[in-house]
Design an enzyme around this catalytic site. Structure first.
Site, PDB file in Angstrom:
ATOM      1  N   CYS A   1      65.355  50.898  44.138  1.00  0.00           N
ATOM      2  CA  CYS A   1      64.405  50.991  43.018  1.00  0.00           C
ATOM      3  C   CYS A   1      63.591  49.715  42.814  1.00  0.00           C
ATOM      4  O   CYS A   1      62.528  49.750  42.193  1.00  0.00           O
ATOM      5  CB  CYS A   1      65.135  51.365  41.730  1.00  0.00           C
ATOM      6  SG  CYS A   1      65.920  52.974  41.833  1.00  0.00           S
TER       7      CYS A   1
ATOM      8  N   HIS B   1      60.233  49.626  35.928  1.00  0.00           N
ATOM      9  CA  HIS B   1      60.773  50.726  36.729  1.00  0.00           C
ATOM     10  C   HIS B   1      61.208  51.838  35.778  1.00  0.00           C
ATOM     11  O   HIS B   1      61.772  51.575  34.713  1.00  0.00           O
ATOM     12  CB  HIS B   1      61.968  50.222  37.560  1.00  0.00           C
ATOM     13  CG  HIS B   1      62.743  51.336  38.188  1.00  0.00           C
ATOM     14  ND1 HIS B   1      62.145  52.316  38.935  1.00  0.00           N
ATOM     15  CD2 HIS B   1      64.074  51.630  38.171  1.00  0.00           C
ATOM     16  CE1 HIS B   1      63.072  53.162  39.353  1.00  0.00           C
ATOM     17  NE2 HIS B   1      64.246  52.771  38.901  1.00  0.00           N
TER      18      HIS B   1
ATOM     19  N   ASN C   1      63.031  59.505  37.759  1.00  0.00           N
ATOM     20  CA  ASN C   1      63.164  58.247  38.496  1.00  0.00           C
ATOM     21  C   ASN C   1      62.713  58.477  39.934  1.00  0.00           C
ATOM     22  O   ASN C   1      63.386  59.183  40.689  1.00  0.00           O
ATOM     23  CB  ASN C   1      64.628  57.796  38.445  1.00  0.00           C
ATOM     24  CG  ASN C   1      64.869  56.471  39.152  1.00  0.00           C
ATOM     25  OD1 ASN C   1      64.011  55.983  39.878  1.00  0.00           O
ATOM     26  ND2 ASN C   1      66.037  55.891  38.940  1.00  0.00           N
TER      27      ASN C   1
END
Ligand code: UT7
Length: 325
Positions: free
Chosen positions: A115, A252, A282
């Site tokens: 990520c 993020h 996500n």
């Protein structure tokens, strides 16, 4: 004294057409729209079509970013693709994108920091541009996490989605003053002691299979806000900027509670936070450039704005960047 910096020339995003809602997930696993929204802020996510690969998503985002920059692919001499879901084990999906853009010079490679991959990629491209090795870079985050999810595991399959985002960075001389445009600072961290908290249980050298994503969500959550605020404080220390100077905070997009908690702890006002997690879920390395594309398309982010990026994910890895747009 003038200084060479990496200036953002354009941003673009791409989302697969297929929308998967929480209601649809609730018909497959023991979950509910209410649980997912309360715990994560996610309402829906996109899922790549059969045969639609990470490089297809990344290519579409790269084309959108070049169009936004008003530049042709000929200008690009570096492609850094952040992904944990490449089309194949090798070659790098970045070279597929390079070939499809018709670029035959410079270099293209994949980078894997889960990520945090986009910020790691941004930092890498920035160093090459500032050093003078390359002149113009595409930094892409592209993922098809739907391919590595265990669709029977309700604790993970509701969280992730597919997508891609890209930015065009160009090296240019700046006056070396506080108003300089470009990437001002980047900070990268990792700590492999946490590698079993969020991982994929397969790979070419271990099982010979692709594997599925596994996560101790509560453990990741427990560390997230502290790690994020820590690495953002590093960016503030390095530049002398603080929370009050930030025009846009583009984190993020893993969980609305992590985003809100980080902004609150840093003292960044809620109206300065760019959030797409409700619509995208996500998307790992793609989440920050997708959020940037959103906030640039509707002209929230404008030239001259101070934009703060941060990410945290598998490894653990975590990172921040401060950019004058
Ligand atoms: O990209 C960076 C990496 N990822 C992250 O940043 C994710 C970090 N973690 C999180 O976002 C959160 O920990 C989750 C959203 C994954 C989970 O939220 P939580 O508030 O930490 O919930 P929990 O894991 O403590 O689970 C609470 C309960 C459990 O039931 P019991 O043990 O209390 O009876 C779970 O079994 O919720 C249950 N549960 C679910 N219930 C309905 C777990 N997943 C689901 C689900 N639907 N999808």
């Amino acid at each position: 004294m003038s200084i060479r910096r990496s200036i953002v020339r354009g941003v673009g995003g791409y989302l697969p057409a297929r929308v998967m809602t929480n209601q649809e997930l609730a018909s497959k696993v023991d979950t509910s729209d209410e649980w997912i929204v309360q715990r994560t802020g996610i309402h829906e996510r996109r899922i790549a079509a059969a045969g639609e690969t990470t490089s297809d998503l990344g290519l579409a985002a790269a084309r959108a970013a070049l169009a936004d920059a008003g530049m042709s692919a000929d200008a690009v001499d570096l492609i850094v693709l952040a992904t944990s879901t490449p089309d194949q084990t090798f070659p790098a999906s970045a070279v597929t994108i390079q070939a499809k853009l018709g670029i035959t010079r410079g270099a293209a490679f994949d980078l894997q920091a889960v990520c945090s991959g986009f910020v790691f990629g941004l930092a890498t491209a920035d160093r090459f541009l500032v050093a003078g090795d390359f002149k113009c870079a595409l930094v892409i985050g592209a993922e098809t996490f739907s391919r590595i999810l265990d669709w029977n595991d309700r604790s993970t399959c509701v969280l992730f989605g597919d997508g891609a985002g890209a930015i065009v960075l160009e090296a240019a001389e700046q006056p070396g003053q506080r108003t300089d445009r470009g990437v001002l600072t980047t900070h990268l961290r990792s700590d492999g002691r946490y590698r079993s908290k969020l991982y994929v249980d397969g790979g070419p050298s271990s099982t010979g299979t692709i594997g599925h994503l596994r996560m101790e969500g509560r453990e990741v959550f427990r560390h997230a806000v502290g790690m994020i605020t820590d690495v953002v404080e590093d960016a503030f220390k390095a530049t002398g900027y603080g929370a009050k100077d930030i025009d846009w905070f583009v984190p993020h997009q893993a969980n609305k509670r992590i985003i809100d908690g980080s902004a609150h702890k840093l003292g960044i006002a809620p109206e300065k936070v760019v959030s797409t997690v409700d619509r995208h879920g996500n998307t790992s390395a793609a989440s920050i450039p997708l959020a940037l594309a959103d906030a640039c398309a509707d002209r929230r982010i404008k030239p001259g704005h101070l934009v703060l990026l941060e990410a945290m994910g598998g490894g653990f890895t975590w990172a921040s960047a401060l950019i004058r747009w």
